[in-house]
Write a protein that holds these residues in place. Structure first.
Motif, PDB file in Angstrom:
ATOM      1  N   ILE A  68     -24.249 -19.201  -0.108  1.00  0.00           N
ATOM      2  CA  ILE A  68     -23.942 -17.900   0.482  1.00  0.00           C
ATOM      3  C   ILE A  68     -24.783 -16.804  -0.166  1.00  0.00           C
ATOM      4  CG2 ILE A  68     -22.133 -16.169   0.750  1.00  0.00           C
ATOM      5  CD1 ILE A  68     -20.138 -18.520   0.914  1.00  0.00           C
ATOM      6  N   ALA A  69     -24.940 -16.871  -1.482  1.00  0.00           N
ATOM      7  CA  ALA A  69     -25.760 -15.883  -2.188  1.00  0.00           C
ATOM      8  C   ALA A  69     -27.194 -15.923  -1.683  1.00  0.00           C
ATOM      9  CB  ALA A  69     -25.725 -16.147  -3.694  1.00  0.00           C
ATOM     10  N   ASP A  70     -27.704 -17.128  -1.426  1.00  0.00           N
ATOM     11  CA  ASP A  70     -29.077 -17.258  -0.955  1.00  0.00           C
ATOM     12  C   ASP A  70     -29.244 -16.688   0.445  1.00  0.00           C
ATOM     13  OD1 ASP A  70     -31.806 -18.534  -1.506  1.00  0.00           O
ATOM     14  OD2 ASP A  70     -31.300 -19.345   0.464  1.00  0.00           O
ATOM     15  N   VAL A  71     -28.272 -16.965   1.315  1.00  0.00           N
ATOM     16  CA  VAL A  71     -28.327 -16.434   2.680  1.00  0.00           C
ATOM     17  C   VAL A  71     -28.361 -14.905   2.650  1.00  0.00           C
ATOM     18  CG1 VAL A  71     -27.045 -16.154   4.837  1.00  0.00           C
ATOM     19  CG2 VAL A  71     -27.213 -18.405   3.782  1.00  0.00           C
ATOM     20  N   VAL A  72     -27.461 -14.322   1.865  1.00  0.00           N
ATOM     21  CA  VAL A  72     -27.372 -12.857   1.781  1.00  0.00           C
ATOM     22  C   VAL A  72     -28.650 -12.265   1.192  1.00  0.00           C
ATOM     23  CG1 VAL A  72     -26.150 -10.941   0.709  1.00  0.00           C
ATOM     24  CG2 VAL A  72     -24.859 -12.872   1.633  1.00  0.00           C
ATOM     25  N   ALA A  73     -29.134 -12.837   0.082  1.00  0.00           N
ATOM     26  CA  ALA A  73     -30.339 -12.315  -0.571  1.00  0.00           C
ATOM     27  C   ALA A  73     -31.556 -12.451   0.334  1.00  0.00           C
ATOM     28  CB  ALA A  73     -30.580 -13.047  -1.890  1.00  0.00           C
ATOM     29  N   ASP A  74     -31.641 -13.573   1.032  1.00  0.00           N
ATOM     30  CA  ASP A  74     -32.779 -13.823   1.914  1.00  0.00           C
ATOM     31  C   ASP A  74     -32.853 -12.788   3.023  1.00  0.00           C
ATOM     32  OD1 ASP A  74     -35.013 -15.282   2.841  1.00  0.00           O
ATOM     33  OD2 ASP A  74     -33.767 -16.308   4.313  1.00  0.00           O
ATOM     34  N   ASN A 106     -28.879 -14.337  13.211  1.00  0.00           N
ATOM     35  CA  ASN A 106     -28.847 -15.657  12.589  1.00  0.00           C
ATOM     36  C   ASN A 106     -28.023 -15.680  11.303  1.00  0.00           C
ATOM     37  OD1 ASN A 106     -30.466 -16.514  14.653  1.00  0.00           O
ATOM     38  ND2 ASN A 106     -32.337 -16.659  13.449  1.00  0.00           N
ATOM     39  N   ALA A 107     -28.138 -14.630  10.502  1.00  0.00           N
ATOM     40  CA  ALA A 107     -27.363 -14.575   9.256  1.00  0.00           C
ATOM     41  C   ALA A 107     -25.872 -14.494   9.557  1.00  0.00           C
ATOM     42  CB  ALA A 107     -27.802 -13.382   8.418  1.00  0.00           C
ATOM     43  N   SER A 177     -33.841 -21.405  17.473  1.00  0.00           N
ATOM     44  CA  SER A 177     -32.922 -21.490  16.332  1.00  0.00           C
ATOM     45  C   SER A 177     -31.630 -20.713  16.564  1.00  0.00           C
ATOM     46  CB  SER A 177     -33.608 -20.998  15.061  1.00  0.00           C
ATOM     47  OG  SER A 177     -33.944 -19.628  15.163  1.00  0.00           O
ATOM     48  N   ALA A 178     -31.703 -19.598  17.295  1.00  0.00           N
ATOM     49  CA  ALA A 178     -30.504 -18.795  17.551  1.00  0.00           C
ATOM     50  C   ALA A 178     -29.427 -19.629  18.235  1.00  0.00           C
ATOM     51  CB  ALA A 178     -30.856 -17.576  18.399  1.00  0.00           C
ATOM     52  N   ARG A 179     -29.850 -20.481  19.139  1.00  0.00           N
ATOM     53  CA  ARG A 179     -28.897 -21.353  19.846  1.00  0.00           C
ATOM     54  C   ARG A 179     -28.179 -22.267  18.850  1.00  0.00           C
ATOM     55  NH1 ARG A 179     -29.850 -26.432  21.117  1.00  0.00           N
ATOM     56  NH2 ARG A 179     -28.561 -27.530  22.637  1.00  0.00           N
ATOM     57  N   HIS A 180     -28.931 -22.804  17.896  1.00  0.00           N
ATOM     58  CA  HIS A 180     -28.325 -23.680  16.894  1.00  0.00           C
ATOM     59  C   HIS A 180     -27.404 -22.905  15.954  1.00  0.00           C
ATOM     60  CE1 HIS A 180     -30.708 -27.186  17.971  1.00  0.00           C
ATOM     61  NE2 HIS A 180     -31.803 -26.438  17.954  1.00  0.00           N
ATOM     62  N   TYR A 181     -27.837 -21.713  15.531  1.00  0.00           N
ATOM     63  CA  TYR A 181     -27.024 -20.921  14.622  1.00  0.00           C
ATOM     64  C   TYR A 181     -25.694 -20.534  15.274  1.00  0.00           C
ATOM     65  CZ  TYR A 181     -30.972 -20.297  11.421  1.00  0.00           C
ATOM     66  OH  TYR A 181     -31.988 -20.503  10.530  1.00  0.00           O
TER      67      TYR A 181
END
Length: 200
Positions: A68-74, A106-107, A177-181
């Motif tokens: 989760i930290a990586d997703v947010v930081a990215d 996506n996030a 990718s949006a469809r997958h997310y």
């Protein structure tokens, strides 16, 4: 959220420390992205976002909190870069706005579906998401390089052209990718969560 094993002490592990340092580098560089030094800090920070995942896998330090930290930081890092480029008119505003919308969608979908996933699958992006993020990075890097070149020169036109081409590729991968997310279809699902996850 109760389906995930989110522990604060997992944030003290080496991979997440790398994530934090990389994020700080991006933030510092984004504020001065109109200078060579600022661009170098941003490039170093984005490279660190790749390294943390490698370290997490090699040291077997994957965790839900780290993911989760990586997703947010990215995503916040990409936002900071986009804001800096917008402010200093380094990249076309249409490109920056499109990337911002894609990454926000996506996030949000990744966190929503990842935290609710009853199977506790790894929050890993689909291949299209990885390619999309790579293309976005190439695009922003190309526009940043162009801003250091003399307008009208061949190198300047090539850098800008690559920036536009990569942005188009990133948008195309983003549609896939949006469809997958949105459906929560993560790549390489596995019981443990990868600490360096969402690259796109």
């Amino acid at each position: 959220i109760m389906n995930r094993d989110i522990r604060a002490n997992d944030l003290l592990k080496v991979p997440t420390a790398i994530t934090a340092v990389s994020f700080a580098s991006v933030l510092a560089g984004a504020r001065h992205i109109d200078t060579p030094q600022g661009k170098a800090l941003v490039a170093a920070g984005r490279f660190g976002d790749v390294v943390d995942g490698f370290v997490a896998r090699k040291l077997d330090m994957s965790s839900d909190a780290g993911a989760i930290a990586d997703v947010v930081a990215d995503k916040l890092g990409m936002l900071a870069i986009s804001v800096g480029m917008w402010k200093h008119d380094i990249a076309p505003k249409s490109v920056l706005a499109g990337m911002a919308a894609k990454h926000a969608l996506n996030a949000g979908a990744t966190l929503y579906n990842g935290l609710r996933d009853e199977n506790k699958r790894a929050i890993r992006p689909p291949i299209s998401g990885k390619y999309g993020m790579a293309a976005d990075n190439v695009s922003l890097l190309s526009f940043a390089v162009a801003s250091e070149l003399q307008p009208g020169t061949t190198d300047y036109r090539l850098a800008r052209g690559l920036g536009w081409a990569a942005a188009a590729a990133g948008a195309a991968f983003g549609v896939v990718s949006a469809r997958h997310y949105i459906k929560g279809e993560f790549d390489e699902a596995r019981p443990a969560v990868d600490a360096a996850t969402n690259l796109g």
